[in-house]
Design a protein around this motif. Structure first.
Motif, PDB file in Angstrom:
ATOM      1  N   CYS A 179      44.880 -23.396  -3.580  1.00 42.64           N
ATOM      2  CA  CYS A 179      44.244 -23.801  -2.317  1.00 42.64           C
ATOM      3  C   CYS A 179      42.981 -22.985  -2.078  1.00 42.64           C
ATOM      4  O   CYS A 179      41.953 -23.513  -1.624  1.00 42.64           O
ATOM      5  CB  CYS A 179      45.225 -23.648  -1.168  1.00 42.64           C
ATOM      6  SG  CYS A 179      44.607 -24.226   0.434  1.00 42.64           S
ATOM      7  N   GLN A 180      43.062 -21.682  -2.390  1.00 41.63           N
ATOM      8  CA  GLN A 180      41.892 -20.814  -2.247  1.00 41.63           C
ATOM      9  C   GLN A 180      40.756 -21.277  -3.158  1.00 41.63           C
ATOM     10  O   GLN A 180      39.580 -21.319  -2.761  1.00 41.63           O
ATOM     11  CB  GLN A 180      42.289 -19.372  -2.581  1.00 41.63           C
ATOM     12  CG  GLN A 180      41.145 -18.375  -2.468  1.00 41.63           C
ATOM     13  CD  GLN A 180      40.698 -18.156  -1.049  1.00 41.63           C
ATOM     14  OE1 GLN A 180      41.529 -18.059  -0.132  1.00 41.63           O
ATOM     15  NE2 GLN A 180      39.391 -18.084  -0.832  1.00 41.63           N
ATOM     16  N   GLU A 181      41.106 -21.650  -4.373  1.00 37.43           N
ATOM     17  CA  GLU A 181      40.096 -22.145  -5.308  1.00 37.43           C
ATOM     18  C   GLU A 181      39.474 -23.450  -4.805  1.00 37.43           C
ATOM     19  O   GLU A 181      38.252 -23.666  -4.937  1.00 37.43           O
ATOM     20  CB  GLU A 181      40.726 -22.371  -6.688  1.00 37.43           C
ATOM     21  CG  GLU A 181      41.114 -21.080  -7.399  1.00 37.43           C
ATOM     22  CD  GLU A 181      41.822 -21.345  -8.719  1.00 37.43           C
ATOM     23  OE1 GLU A 181      42.008 -22.552  -9.053  1.00 37.43           O
ATOM     24  OE2 GLU A 181      42.185 -20.380  -9.406  1.00 37.43           O
ATOM     25  N   ASP A 182      40.290 -24.348  -4.227  1.00 39.02           N
ATOM     26  CA  ASP A 182      39.759 -25.607  -3.687  1.00 39.02           C
ATOM     27  C   ASP A 182      38.791 -25.331  -2.540  1.00 39.02           C
ATOM     28  O   ASP A 182      37.760 -26.021  -2.404  1.00 39.02           O
ATOM     29  CB  ASP A 182      40.904 -26.505  -3.220  1.00 39.02           C
ATOM     30  CG  ASP A 182      41.704 -27.079  -4.385  1.00 39.02           C
ATOM     31  OD1 ASP A 182      41.173 -27.093  -5.510  1.00 39.02           O
ATOM     32  OD2 ASP A 182      42.864 -27.513  -4.162  1.00 39.02           O
ATOM     33  N   MET A 183      39.116 -24.350  -1.686  1.00 37.78           N
ATOM     34  CA  MET A 183      38.214 -23.999  -0.598  1.00 37.78           C
ATOM     35  C   MET A 183      36.871 -23.518  -1.149  1.00 37.78           C
ATOM     36  O   MET A 183      35.796 -23.921  -0.665  1.00 37.78           O
ATOM     37  CB  MET A 183      38.838 -22.896   0.270  1.00 37.78           C
ATOM     38  CG  MET A 183      39.960 -23.356   1.166  1.00 37.78           C
ATOM     39  SD  MET A 183      40.654 -21.956   2.077  1.00 37.78           S
ATOM     40  CE  MET A 183      39.219 -21.320   2.914  1.00 37.78           C
ATOM     41  N   GLU A 184      36.932 -22.653  -2.131  1.00 42.76           N
ATOM     42  CA  GLU A 184      35.705 -22.139  -2.729  1.00 42.76           C
ATOM     43  C   GLU A 184      34.911 -23.269  -3.396  1.00 42.76           C
ATOM     44  O   GLU A 184      33.670 -23.290  -3.360  1.00 42.76           O
ATOM     45  CB  GLU A 184      36.048 -21.042  -3.746  1.00 42.76           C
ATOM     46  CG  GLU A 184      36.669 -19.799  -3.108  1.00 42.76           C
ATOM     47  CD  GLU A 184      37.169 -18.799  -4.126  1.00 42.76           C
ATOM     48  OE1 GLU A 184      37.105 -19.120  -5.351  1.00 42.76           O
ATOM     49  OE2 GLU A 184      37.634 -17.709  -3.734  1.00 42.76           O
TER      50      GLU A 184
END
Length: 226
Positions: free
Chosen positions: A64-69
């Motif tokens: 999820c963090q990677e998708d946000m970035e």
């Protein structure tokens, strides 16, 4: 997470206290080992499951963090291309992912805490089993010595009772001997008085010479034969 509640007692248990309550520690030691090893198998399986859940939660949160970035990078690219509307959509998606990430991080923290607790339970149970197995022979030996001492105490009590019987027998023997002495004394008192005059006069009579009498008789017989 009922397994955590199930094994809280294991975390708080004290094997020595359990053994103190046992009526027969020698038998209970083996029973506790069987129970603990059975519990250990369940704890291992559940610990592995909880740790897997921790890793899954961590991975989902990281994704999820990677998708946000990624959404932020696309928003930058859209602005660089002069497409503000597209950039806004990318940022809106990022905001949605941010809310989701908060929930995923909370889930990961809970899974991490559960995994830590399960690992603590597992480690304590392994340590308890190792301690009990290492002390099994010693505890059994002590129990055997205690039972032997108990039997010796009972035999000691029997021996003390025997001493009392021997003492009583001695008193009865003394009583019998005293009665016999009294009976002999009474018999002596009841005997007819002894006449000592004959013995006393014989003391002063001339001693008889049987050889001289026989010699005189022999001379008389020879004389008569002439």
């Amino acid at each position: 997470m009922s397994i955590i509640s199930r094994f809280k007692d294991i975390m708080a248990s004290n094997i020595n206290a359990l053994l103190d309550k046992a009526e027969n520690p020698e038998k209970m030691i083996d029973q506790y080992l069987r129970n603990l090893n059975s519990d250990l198998g369940k704890v291992k399986a559940e610990t592995a499951s909880v740790m897997a859940e921790e890793q899954r939660s961590k991975r989902v949160a990281a994704e999820c963090q990677e998708d946000m970035e990624k959404m932020e990078r696309y928003a930058i690219k859209a602005l660089e291309a002069g497409n503000e509307g597209d950039a806004r959509k990318f940022l809106e998606k990022k905001a949605t992912l941010s809310a989701k990430l908060t929930e995923l991080q909370a889930a990961y923290q809970l899974a991490s805490a559960n995994a830590l607790q399960m690992k603590q339970m597992h480690d304590k149970l392994v340590a308890d089993i190792g301690e009990l197995e290492s002390r099994r022979n010693m505890l059994k030996a002590k129990w055997s010595v205690a039972k032997t001492q108990e039997r010796m105490n009972k035999l000691g009590a029997s021996a003390a009772h025997s001493d009392q019987s021997i003492s009583a027998f001695g008193r009865m023997e003394e009583k019998v001997n005293r009665a016999l002495d009294e009976a002999n004394a009474m018999a002596e008192l009841n005997a007819r008085p002894k006449d000592d005059i004959a013995d006393l006069t014989a003391k002063y009579d001339e001693p008889r010479n049987d050889v001289e009498d026989e010699l005189a008789a022999l001379k008389e017989r020879m004389k008569n034969n002439e």
